[in-house]
Write a protein that holds these residues in place. Sequence first.
Motif, PDB file in Angstrom:
ATOM      1  N   UNK A  36       0.773  -0.951  -0.177  1.00 30.05           N
ATOM      2  CA  UNK A  36      -0.218   0.147  -0.035  1.00 30.05           C
ATOM      3  C   UNK A  36       1.082   0.990  -0.021  1.00 30.05           C
ATOM      4  N   UNK A  37       1.890   1.263   0.672  1.00 27.70           N
ATOM      5  CA  UNK A  37       2.743   2.401   0.827  1.00 27.70           C
ATOM      6  C   UNK A  37       3.613   2.634  -0.646  1.00 27.70           C
ATOM      7  N   UNK A  38       3.903   1.437  -1.285  1.00 25.24           N
ATOM      8  CA  UNK A  38       4.517   1.562  -2.591  1.00 25.24           C
ATOM      9  C   UNK A  38       3.454   2.413  -3.398  1.00 25.24           C
ATOM     10  N   UNK A  39       2.152   1.888  -3.348  1.00 25.10           N
ATOM     11  CA  UNK A  39       1.114   2.536  -4.265  1.00 25.10           C
ATOM     12  C   UNK A  39       1.034   4.276  -3.931  1.00 25.10           C
ATOM     13  N   UNK A  40       0.775   4.449  -2.754  1.00 26.12           N
ATOM     14  CA  UNK A  40       0.904   5.714  -1.989  1.00 26.12           C
ATOM     15  C   UNK A  40       2.114   6.528  -2.774  1.00 26.12           C
ATOM     16  N   UNK A  41       3.308   6.197  -2.447  1.00 22.78           N
ATOM     17  CA  UNK A  41       4.380   6.825  -3.120  1.00 22.78           C
ATOM     18  C   UNK A  41       4.538   6.898  -4.494  1.00 22.78           C
ATOM     19  N   UNK A  42       4.103   5.830  -5.308  1.00 20.09           N
ATOM     20  CA  UNK A  42       3.807   5.852  -6.857  1.00 20.09           C
ATOM     21  C   UNK A  42       2.741   7.126  -6.978  1.00 20.09           C
ATOM     22  N   UNK A  43       1.717   7.086  -6.215  1.00 21.21           N
ATOM     23  CA  UNK A  43       0.698   8.027  -6.646  1.00 21.21           C
ATOM     24  C   UNK A  43       1.252   9.488  -6.411  1.00 21.21           C
ATOM     25  N   UNK A  44       2.080   9.769  -5.267  1.00 24.87           N
ATOM     26  CA  UNK A  44       2.577  11.188  -5.089  1.00 24.87           C
ATOM     27  C   UNK A  44       3.470  11.493  -6.480  1.00 24.87           C
ATOM     28  N   UNK A  45       4.345  10.364  -6.818  1.00 23.12           N
ATOM     29  CA  UNK A  45       5.104  10.538  -7.924  1.00 23.12           C
ATOM     30  C   UNK A  45       4.535  10.894  -8.940  1.00 23.12           C
ATOM     31  N   UNK A  46       3.393  10.260  -9.376  1.00 26.60           N
ATOM     32  CA  UNK A  46       2.670  10.420 -10.735  1.00 26.60           C
ATOM     33  C   UNK A  46       2.028  11.651 -10.564  1.00 26.60           C
ATOM     34  N   UNK A  47       1.593  12.290  -9.495  1.00 24.41           N
ATOM     35  CA  UNK A  47       0.790  13.484  -9.074  1.00 24.41           C
ATOM     36  C   UNK A  47       1.751  14.320  -9.533  1.00 24.41           C
ATOM     37  N   UNK A  48       2.915  14.318  -9.046  1.00 25.30           N
ATOM     38  CA  UNK A  48       3.992  15.643  -9.268  1.00 25.30           C
ATOM     39  C   UNK A  48       4.286  15.515 -10.776  1.00 25.30           C
ATOM     40  N   UNK A  49       4.281  14.486 -11.441  1.00 27.47           N
ATOM     41  CA  UNK A  49       4.609  14.108 -12.723  1.00 27.47           C
ATOM     42  C   UNK A  49       3.292  14.743 -13.856  1.00 27.47           C
ATOM     43  N   UNK A  50       2.171  14.949 -12.936  1.00 28.43           N
ATOM     44  CA  UNK A  50       0.918  15.341 -13.759  1.00 28.43           C
ATOM     45  C   UNK A  50       0.561  14.154 -14.177  1.00 28.43           C
ATOM     46  N   UNK A  51       0.597  12.845 -13.875  1.00 28.15           N
ATOM     47  CA  UNK A  51       0.273  11.779 -14.675  1.00 28.15           C
ATOM     48  C   UNK A  51      -0.727  10.892 -13.925  1.00 28.15           C
ATOM     49  N   UNK A  52      -1.216  11.254 -12.631  1.00 27.90           N
ATOM     50  CA  UNK A  52      -1.856  10.573 -11.714  1.00 27.90           C
ATOM     51  C   UNK A  52      -3.388  10.229 -12.322  1.00 27.90           C
ATOM     52  N   UNK A  53      -3.564   8.800 -12.087  1.00 32.00           N
ATOM     53  CA  UNK A  53      -5.018   8.389 -12.340  1.00 32.00           C
ATOM     54  C   UNK A  53      -5.644   7.577 -11.340  1.00 32.00           C
ATOM     55  N   UNK A  54      -6.704   7.981 -10.893  1.00 35.09           N
ATOM     56  CA  UNK A  54      -7.416   7.324  -9.708  1.00 35.09           C
ATOM     57  C   UNK A  54      -7.605   5.897  -9.939  1.00 35.09           C
ATOM     58  N   UNK A  99      12.937   9.110  -3.561  1.00 33.76           N
ATOM     59  CA  UNK A  99      14.076  10.106  -4.142  1.00 33.76           C
ATOM     60  C   UNK A  99      13.438  10.771  -5.411  1.00 33.76           C
ATOM     61  N   UNK A 100      12.786  10.106  -6.159  1.00 36.37           N
ATOM     62  CA  UNK A 100      12.238  10.773  -7.414  1.00 36.37           C
ATOM     63  C   UNK A 100      11.376  12.185  -6.847  1.00 36.37           C
ATOM     64  N   UNK A 101      10.663  11.978  -5.918  1.00 35.81           N
ATOM     65  CA  UNK A 101       9.615  12.825  -5.422  1.00 35.81           C
ATOM     66  C   UNK A 101      10.539  13.864  -4.833  1.00 35.81           C
ATOM     67  N   UNK A 102      11.461  13.792  -4.005  1.00 39.64           N
ATOM     68  CA  UNK A 102      12.416  14.522  -3.389  1.00 39.64           C
ATOM     69  C   UNK A 102      13.140  15.492  -4.536  1.00 39.64           C
ATOM     70  N   UNK A 103      13.646  15.015  -5.490  1.00 37.50           N
ATOM     71  CA  UNK A 103      14.454  15.582  -6.386  1.00 37.50           C
ATOM     72  C   UNK A 103      13.243  16.552  -6.997  1.00 37.50           C
ATOM     73  N   UNK A 104      12.124  16.211  -7.249  1.00 43.75           N
ATOM     74  CA  UNK A 104      11.215  17.173  -8.130  1.00 43.75           C
ATOM     75  C   UNK A 104      10.823  18.171  -7.287  1.00 43.75           C
ATOM     76  N   UNK A 105      10.587  18.074  -6.197  1.00 45.99           N
ATOM     77  CA  UNK A 105      10.289  18.954  -5.173  1.00 45.99           C
ATOM     78  C   UNK A 105      11.336  19.889  -5.048  1.00 45.99           C
ATOM     79  N   UNK A 106      12.679  19.483  -4.925  1.00 53.05           N
ATOM     80  CA  UNK A 106      13.803  20.450  -4.859  1.00 53.05           C
ATOM     81  C   UNK A 106      14.055  21.197  -5.916  1.00 53.05           C
ATOM     82  N   UNK A 107      13.823  20.614  -7.301  1.00 58.64           N
ATOM     83  CA  UNK A 107      13.836  21.375  -8.396  1.00 58.64           C
ATOM     84  C   UNK A 107      12.840  22.407  -8.541  1.00 58.64           C
ATOM     85  N   UNK A 108      11.497  22.119  -7.988  1.00 61.02           N
ATOM     86  CA  UNK A 108      10.406  23.011  -8.104  1.00 61.02           C
ATOM     87  C   UNK A 108      10.826  24.165  -7.044  1.00 61.02           C
ATOM     88  N   UNK A 109      11.253  23.917  -5.947  1.00 64.11           N
ATOM     89  CA  UNK A 109      11.579  25.144  -4.997  1.00 64.11           C
ATOM     90  C   UNK A 109      12.752  25.886  -5.689  1.00 64.11           C
TER      91      UNK A 109
END
Length: 113
Positions: A36-54, A99-109
């Motif tokens: 479940x945590x893998x799915x949640x982190x995958x969803x966060x990553x997809x959301x940041x990439x604007x590719x999230x699908x419910x 790691x991907x989420x962290x990099x994306x957030x740092x780049x956005x900041x």
Amino acid sequence: MIALVGLILGIILGAVWNINIPDKFSPYISVAIFACLDSVFGALKASLAKQFRVDIFISGFFGNAVLAAALAYLGDKLGVPIYLAAVIVFGGRIFDNFATIRRVLIEKAKSHQ
């Protein structure tokens, strides 16, 4: 965003309710939680990439949890701790997604400075 809200809500509910799980079920619960945590982190990553699908998130969330618990059960019946392999795989994917989420957030900041 839905995934983050669900994660926070789940953590709050888990902290408020005192549910004891028998020791014999802990391997199944552990791999289900990792799935479940893998799915949640995958969803966060997809959301940041604007590719999230419910639909992908929901099917992955429940599908991964059921499959992981079923494999742990099968391993238990065969006398092989398969759940450890699932924990390692899901753990690796969680750290990769983080790691991907962290990099994306740092780049956005950095781009907003």
